[in-house]
Scaffold this motif. Structure first.
Motif, PDB file in Angstrom:
ATOM      1  N   VAL A 124     -42.318 -25.454   8.055  1.00 26.16           N
ATOM      2  CA  VAL A 124     -41.661 -24.576   7.078  1.00 26.16           C
ATOM      3  C   VAL A 124     -40.423 -23.913   7.692  1.00 26.16           C
ATOM      4  CG1 VAL A 124     -41.922 -22.465   5.714  1.00 26.16           C
ATOM      5  CG2 VAL A 124     -43.773 -24.153   5.776  1.00 26.16           C
ATOM      6  N   ARG A 125     -40.546 -23.401   8.915  1.00 32.78           N
ATOM      7  CA  ARG A 125     -39.393 -22.738   9.555  1.00 32.78           C
ATOM      8  C   ARG A 125     -38.248 -23.735   9.781  1.00 32.78           C
ATOM      9  NH1 ARG A 125     -40.838 -19.381  14.736  1.00 32.78           N
ATOM     10  NH2 ARG A 125     -38.703 -18.629  14.330  1.00 32.78           N
ATOM     11  N   ALA A 126     -38.593 -24.942  10.218  1.00 31.81           N
ATOM     12  CA  ALA A 126     -37.552 -25.948  10.450  1.00 31.81           C
ATOM     13  C   ALA A 126     -36.889 -26.354   9.133  1.00 31.81           C
ATOM     14  CB  ALA A 126     -38.160 -27.169  11.138  1.00 31.81           C
ATOM     15  N   GLY A 127     -37.684 -26.448   8.051  1.00 32.00           N
ATOM     16  CA  GLY A 127     -37.107 -26.786   6.747  1.00 32.00           C
ATOM     17  C   GLY A 127     -36.153 -25.718   6.255  1.00 32.00           C
ATOM     18  N   ALA A 128     -36.527 -24.439   6.438  1.00 30.42           N
ATOM     19  CA  ALA A 128     -35.649 -23.347   6.019  1.00 30.42           C
ATOM     20  C   ALA A 128     -34.348 -23.368   6.832  1.00 30.42           C
ATOM     21  CB  ALA A 128     -36.371 -22.008   6.185  1.00 30.42           C
ATOM     22  N   TRP A 129     -34.461 -23.644   8.143  1.00 32.26           N
ATOM     23  CA  TRP A 129     -33.256 -23.722   8.978  1.00 32.26           C
ATOM     24  C   TRP A 129     -32.338 -24.844   8.500  1.00 32.26           C
ATOM     25  CZ3 TRP A 129     -30.839 -27.408  11.853  1.00 32.26           C
ATOM     26  CH2 TRP A 129     -29.835 -26.975  12.728  1.00 32.26           C
ATOM     27  N   MET A 188     -32.115 -26.189   5.552  1.00 32.29           N
ATOM     28  CA  MET A 188     -31.498 -25.876   4.264  1.00 32.29           C
ATOM     29  C   MET A 188     -30.376 -24.867   4.439  1.00 32.29           C
ATOM     30  SD  MET A 188     -31.318 -26.551   1.138  1.00 32.29           S
ATOM     31  CE  MET A 188     -32.798 -27.492   0.837  1.00 32.29           C
ATOM     32  N   GLN A 189     -30.577 -23.887   5.313  1.00 33.25           N
ATOM     33  CA  GLN A 189     -29.527 -22.892   5.562  1.00 33.25           C
ATOM     34  C   GLN A 189     -28.275 -23.547   6.149  1.00 33.25           C
ATOM     35  OE1 GLN A 189     -29.848 -20.391   9.045  1.00 33.25           O
ATOM     36  NE2 GLN A 189     -29.271 -18.570   7.859  1.00 33.25           N
ATOM     37  N   GLN A 190     -28.489 -24.493   7.082  1.00 38.44           N
ATOM     38  CA  GLN A 190     -27.369 -25.142   7.764  1.00 38.44           C
ATOM     39  C   GLN A 190     -26.852 -26.381   7.038  1.00 38.44           C
ATOM     40  OE1 GLN A 190     -26.019 -23.712  10.497  1.00 38.44           O
ATOM     41  NE2 GLN A 190     -27.527 -22.055  10.250  1.00 38.44           N
ATOM     42  N   LEU A 191     -27.543 -26.794   5.968  1.00 39.58           N
ATOM     43  CA  LEU A 191     -27.167 -27.971   5.183  1.00 39.58           C
ATOM     44  C   LEU A 191     -27.083 -29.222   6.053  1.00 39.58           C
ATOM     45  CD1 LEU A 191     -24.457 -26.487   2.771  1.00 39.58           C
ATOM     46  CD2 LEU A 191     -26.901 -26.809   2.358  1.00 39.58           C
ATOM     47  N   THR A 192     -28.173 -29.480   6.817  1.00 36.11           N
ATOM     48  CA  THR A 192     -28.211 -30.667   7.677  1.00 36.11           C
ATOM     49  C   THR A 192     -28.999 -31.812   7.040  1.00 36.11           C
ATOM     50  OG1 THR A 192     -30.210 -29.886   8.826  1.00 36.11           O
ATOM     51  CG2 THR A 192     -28.067 -29.234   9.748  1.00 36.11           C
ATOM     52  N   ASP A 193     -29.403 -31.647   5.763  1.00 36.46           N
ATOM     53  CA  ASP A 193     -30.127 -32.698   5.029  1.00 36.46           C
ATOM     54  C   ASP A 193     -31.390 -33.160   5.760  1.00 36.46           C
ATOM     55  OD1 ASP A 193     -28.406 -32.602   2.928  1.00 36.46           O
ATOM     56  OD2 ASP A 193     -27.215 -34.338   3.532  1.00 36.46           O
ATOM     57  N   GLY A 194     -32.158 -32.212   6.289  1.00 36.94           N
ATOM     58  CA  GLY A 194     -33.451 -32.528   6.880  1.00 36.94           C
ATOM     59  C   GLY A 194     -33.440 -32.855   8.359  1.00 36.94           C
ATOM     60  N   PHE A 195     -32.270 -32.835   9.001  1.00 35.16           N
ATOM     61  CA  PHE A 195     -32.230 -33.081  10.447  1.00 35.16           C
ATOM     62  C   PHE A 195     -32.288 -31.748  11.178  1.00 35.16           C
ATOM     63  CE2 PHE A 195     -29.773 -33.253  14.422  1.00 35.16           C
ATOM     64  CZ  PHE A 195     -30.512 -34.219  15.101  1.00 35.16           C
ATOM     65  N   VAL A 196     -33.172 -31.686  12.215  1.00 37.37           N
ATOM     66  CA  VAL A 196     -33.296 -30.483  13.041  1.00 37.37           C
ATOM     67  C   VAL A 196     -33.161 -30.912  14.499  1.00 37.37           C
ATOM     68  CG1 VAL A 196     -34.715 -28.476  13.607  1.00 37.37           C
ATOM     69  CG2 VAL A 196     -34.866 -29.495  11.330  1.00 37.37           C
ATOM     70  N   PRO A 197     -32.176 -30.394  15.229  1.00 33.73           N
ATOM     71  CA  PRO A 197     -31.948 -30.836  16.615  1.00 33.73           C
ATOM     72  C   PRO A 197     -33.003 -30.298  17.578  1.00 33.73           C
ATOM     73  CG  PRO A 197     -30.405 -29.105  16.027  1.00 33.73           C
ATOM     74  CD  PRO A 197     -31.142 -29.447  14.768  1.00 33.73           C
ATOM     75  N   MET A 239     -27.120 -19.293  -2.770  1.00 36.29           N
ATOM     76  CA  MET A 239     -27.960 -19.501  -1.581  1.00 36.29           C
ATOM     77  C   MET A 239     -29.016 -20.561  -1.895  1.00 36.29           C
ATOM     78  SD  MET A 239     -30.305 -16.715   0.454  1.00 36.29           S
ATOM     79  CE  MET A 239     -31.245 -16.319  -1.025  1.00 36.29           C
ATOM     80  N   PRO A 240     -29.047 -21.677  -1.152  1.00 40.02           N
ATOM     81  CA  PRO A 240     -30.039 -22.718  -1.417  1.00 40.02           C
ATOM     82  C   PRO A 240     -31.418 -22.296  -0.926  1.00 40.02           C
ATOM     83  CG  PRO A 240     -28.722 -23.304   0.492  1.00 40.02           C
ATOM     84  CD  PRO A 240     -28.111 -22.052  -0.079  1.00 40.02           C
ATOM     85  N   TRP A 241     -32.454 -22.920  -1.503  1.00 46.92           N
ATOM     86  CA  TRP A 241     -33.840 -22.621  -1.155  1.00 46.92           C
ATOM     87  C   TRP A 241     -34.525 -23.874  -0.630  1.00 46.92           C
ATOM     88  CZ3 TRP A 241     -36.183 -17.768  -1.926  1.00 46.92           C
ATOM     89  CH2 TRP A 241     -35.386 -16.814  -2.573  1.00 46.92           C
ATOM     90  N   PHE A 242     -35.397 -23.689   0.379  1.00 48.12           N
ATOM     91  CA  PHE A 242     -36.261 -24.772   0.858  1.00 48.12           C
ATOM     92  C   PHE A 242     -37.505 -24.781  -0.021  1.00 48.12           C
ATOM     93  CE2 PHE A 242     -39.699 -26.194   3.835  1.00 48.12           C
ATOM     94  CZ  PHE A 242     -39.277 -27.515   3.922  1.00 48.12           C
ATOM     95  N   LYS A 243     -37.781 -25.899  -0.689  1.00 44.35           N
ATOM     96  CA  LYS A 243     -38.795 -25.956  -1.734  1.00 44.35           C
ATOM     97  C   LYS A 243     -40.129 -26.510  -1.210  1.00 44.35           C
ATOM     98  CE  LYS A 243     -35.246 -26.779  -5.221  1.00 44.35           C
ATOM     99  NZ  LYS A 243     -34.768 -27.701  -6.283  1.00 44.35           N
ATOM    100  N   VAL A 244     -41.227 -25.884  -1.642  1.00 46.64           N
ATOM    101  CA  VAL A 244     -42.585 -26.354  -1.357  1.00 46.64           C
ATOM    102  C   VAL A 244     -43.358 -26.326  -2.674  1.00 46.64           C
ATOM    103  CG1 VAL A 244     -44.711 -25.942  -0.075  1.00 46.64           C
ATOM    104  CG2 VAL A 244     -42.518 -25.440   0.985  1.00 46.64           C
ATOM    105  N   ASP A 245     -43.930 -27.459  -3.108  1.00 50.64           N
ATOM    106  CA  ASP A 245     -44.591 -27.475  -4.411  1.00 50.64           C
ATOM    107  C   ASP A 245     -46.008 -26.890  -4.334  1.00 50.64           C
ATOM    108  OD1 ASP A 245     -46.649 -29.514  -3.980  1.00 50.64           O
ATOM    109  OD2 ASP A 245     -45.012 -30.950  -3.878  1.00 50.64           O
TER     110      ASP A 245
END
Length: 245
Positions: free
Chosen positions: A28-33, A35-44, A1-7
């Motif tokens: 944060v919510r959009a980043g987690a979505w 990462m879950q969907q593996l869209t490489d940072g794109f959120v529709p 399971m991949p993780w959305f990272k925040v330093d």
């Protein structure tokens, strides 16, 4: 399971503080979505409407955490900070291959034991595992290994502790941070602990009275202080590398 990272410097980053808590919650919510969907940072757009408000979206674009894209948004510098779809899928494939080999080895051992039971009777139930377990001494020795000195990591930024130290000593951290990066990047400096190196830089800036005029110039006395400051940092780097200066 991949993780959305925040330093660990994210909370006090100037872009985060400018956007505000509500917009950062959307980020944060959009980043987690993504990462879950593996869209490489794109959120529709249709997902953004569920996760947050148009105002929060505009704020994140204005502070350059997001870029507008056709049909949605894209995270700024996603591939520099997060695993990409290609990397995640490659890791999953490698894990599946390791599991397949483990199952094959286990099957081979079972078949070998069955062969032994036919030819030589039941296997010895007291046969020990020949693989030695790590001892406390082994673990302590492994933990005591010195860290390797490296050049400045791409994601290294001043922490809340650095900000507090600079405020306490009356130092302009923004100016000192730029000088710190320019100085060590030009020299190719290496440190085992870059946070400690920045603490030393801030303290030396206060110790030697390093300051800049509004026009960006320096007096002869300030130049002498800066030269002494640079020598001090060079000695700190030599000590870090274990070399006599």
């Amino acid at each position: 399971m991949p993780w959305f990272k925040v330093d660990d410097t994210f909370a006090m980053h100037e872009k985060v503080m400018a956007a505000g808590n509500s917009a950062i919650g959307l980020w944060v919510r959009a980043g987690a979505w993504s990462m879950q969907q593996l869209t490489d940072g794109f959120v529709p757009d249709h997902v953004l409407r569920v996760l947050g408000t148009p105002k929060e979206r505009r704020l994140l674009v204005e502070v350059s955490l997001w870029d507008e894209a056709e049909g949605g948004i894209s995270f700024r510098s996603w591939s520099e900070r997060q695993p990409t779809k290609e990397q995640v899928e490659a890791a999953r494939q490698a894990a599946a291959e390791r599991q397949r080999h483990a199952r094959e080895r286990a099957k081979s051992r079972r078949e070998s034991q069955r062969d032994d039971s036919v030819s030589h009777g039941p296997p010895d139930p007291t046969r020990p595992d020949p693989t030695p377990l790590p001892t406390e001494v082994d673990r302590a020795a492994s933990a005591a290994k010195p860290k390797r000195a490296t050049q400045r990591p791409a994601g290294f930024r001043p922490s809340a502790g650095h900000i507090a130290l600079a405020q306490e000593l009356g130092i302009d951290l923004r100016a000192e941070w730029q000088q710190f990066c320019d100085h060590h990047d030009a020299r190719g400096s290496t440190f085992k602990s870059w946070p400690a190196a920045l603490n030393t830089w801030i303290r030396n800036a206060a110790k030697f009275g390093r300051s800049r005029t509004a026009a960006g110039g320096t007096t002869p006395r300030q130049q002498a202080d800066q030269d002494m400051f640079d020598r001090q940092m060079a000695r700190a780097q030599a000590r870090e590398a274990g070399v006599e200066s």
